[in-house]
Design a protein around this motif. Structure first.
Motif, mmCIF file in Angstrom:
data_model
loop_
_atom_site.group_PDB
_atom_site.id
_atom_site.type_symbol
_atom_site.label_atom_id
_atom_site.label_comp_id
_atom_site.label_asym_id
_atom_site.label_seq_id
_atom_site.Cartn_x
_atom_site.Cartn_y
_atom_site.Cartn_z
ATOM 1 N N ASP A 122 1.212 -1.168 -0.036
ATOM 2 C CA ASP A 122 0.263 0.532 0.140
ATOM 3 C C ASP A 122 0.996 1.044 -0.090
ATOM 4 O O ASP A 122 0.332 1.939 0.407
ATOM 5 N N LYS A 123 2.179 0.887 -0.416
ATOM 6 C CA LYS A 123 3.304 2.794 -0.379
ATOM 7 C C LYS A 123 3.383 2.504 -1.426
ATOM 8 O O LYS A 123 2.884 2.332 -2.414
ATOM 9 N N GLN A 124 3.466 4.350 -2.035
ATOM 10 C CA GLN A 124 3.788 4.859 -2.635
ATOM 11 C C GLN A 124 5.753 4.550 -3.576
ATOM 12 O O GLN A 124 5.505 5.055 -4.185
ATOM 13 N N LYS A 128 10.523 -3.244 9.995
ATOM 14 C CA LYS A 128 9.176 -2.579 10.217
ATOM 15 C C LYS A 128 9.299 -1.320 10.826
ATOM 16 O O LYS A 128 7.586 -0.292 10.410
ATOM 17 N N ASP A 129 10.206 -0.550 11.196
ATOM 18 C CA ASP A 129 10.022 0.921 10.453
ATOM 19 C C ASP A 129 10.306 1.553 9.249
ATOM 20 O O ASP A 129 9.568 2.297 9.118
ATOM 21 N N VAL A 130 11.092 0.939 8.200
ATOM 22 C CA VAL A 130 10.896 1.578 7.317
ATOM 23 C C VAL A 130 9.392 1.546 6.534
ATOM 24 O O VAL A 130 9.484 2.930 5.329
ATOM 25 N N GLY A 131 9.041 0.223 7.224
ATOM 26 C CA GLY A 131 7.863 -0.072 6.097
ATOM 27 C C GLY A 131 6.530 0.508 6.505
ATOM 28 O O GLY A 131 5.898 0.835 5.789
ATOM 29 N N GLN A 132 6.724 1.616 7.755
ATOM 30 C CA GLN A 132 6.372 2.862 8.228
ATOM 31 C C GLN A 132 5.617 4.117 7.084
ATOM 32 O O GLN A 132 4.459 4.355 6.425
ATOM 33 N N ARG A 133 7.049 3.841 6.164
ATOM 34 C CA ARG A 133 7.322 5.224 4.742
ATOM 35 C C ARG A 133 7.373 4.416 3.730
ATOM 36 O O ARG A 133 7.063 4.903 3.029
#
Length: 234
Positions: A83-85, A117-122
């Protein structure tokens, strides 16, 4: 940092540093403050480079019908975004001809696993290799990775287009962006042997390996003949 802001000279900021440690000499403090000024300049340069990177025009459109297999089954290129750009792909040197994966790649990915998991927030983060997915999963379990998403490049087309046109089992970091349904290449790590300075291994700047960043803070540094291993039990 706004490029129009007037910055206090680094040497002046360094003199505001109030740090002192037991039994240090004046010679040490003078040298440390000089180093601090350089560290401030380095921080500023890193930010200028990051701003320049973010301002890049969009790269080429991704048109290849790339096919992958992940831990949850088949995937196309768009699936890797979730769901990321933005999508970051690390190409892992673990092709089917290797008995074991590249130790340097493995060291880097082990550090990234804790941040995944932190990277995956953005942004989406995917690790792509040429070995079959069951082989990748087996090593993931052996290494104890929890956060990384692994994929096999089923046809090798992605790797030939964005890693090695000669089909070499090589490493790469590529960033892609998805805007209005169109996927484009944004940035890739292009520092390698051709851009290396004398006496240094090819590496990026900033170096994506936390290992080297930590060792660069020590008097021994990273050294010239030491590299991480897959296993330290023997």
């Amino acid at each position: 940092m706004n490029s129009n802001e007037t910055l206090v000279p680094a040497q002046e900021l360094a003199l505001k540093n109030g740090a002192r440690y037991p039994n240090e000499s004046e010679e040490y403090r003078k040298a440390r403050n000089a180093l601090l000024a350089e560290e401030i300049e380095l921080r500023r340069h890193i930010e200028r480079v990051a701003q320049q990177r973010r301002a890049l025009p969009l790269g080429g459109t991704v048109t290849g019908p790339y096919k992958f297999e992940g831990e949850n089954g088949p995937a196309d290129f768009a699936d890797l975004f979730g769901d990321k750009q933005t999508l970051i792909i690390y190409s892992y040197m673990f092709g089917p001809q290797r008995q074991r994966p590249c130790p340097m790649c493995t060291s880097l990915l082990s550090s990234w696993d804790g941040e995944a998991k932190d990277v995956g927030q953005r942004a989406a983060l995917a690790v792509v290799a040429r070995s079959p997915i069951d082989r990748l999963i087996a090593f993931k379990k052996e290494r104890g990775w929890q956060g990384l998403n692994l994929y096999t490049d089923l046809t090798g087309d992605y790797s030939r287009d964005y890693v090695s046109a000669d089909d070499e089992d090589d490493t790469a970091i590529n960033v892609f962006t998805r805007r209005d349904g169109t996927i484009r290449h944004f940035w890739s790590a292009e520092m390698g042997g051709a851009t290396a300075d004398p006496g240094q291994d090819p590496r990026g700047a900033p170096d994506p390996m936390p290992l080297w960043t930590i060792l660069d803070m020590t008097p021994e540094g990273r050294g010239s003949d030491w590299y991480p291993k897959l296993d330290y039990r023997t």
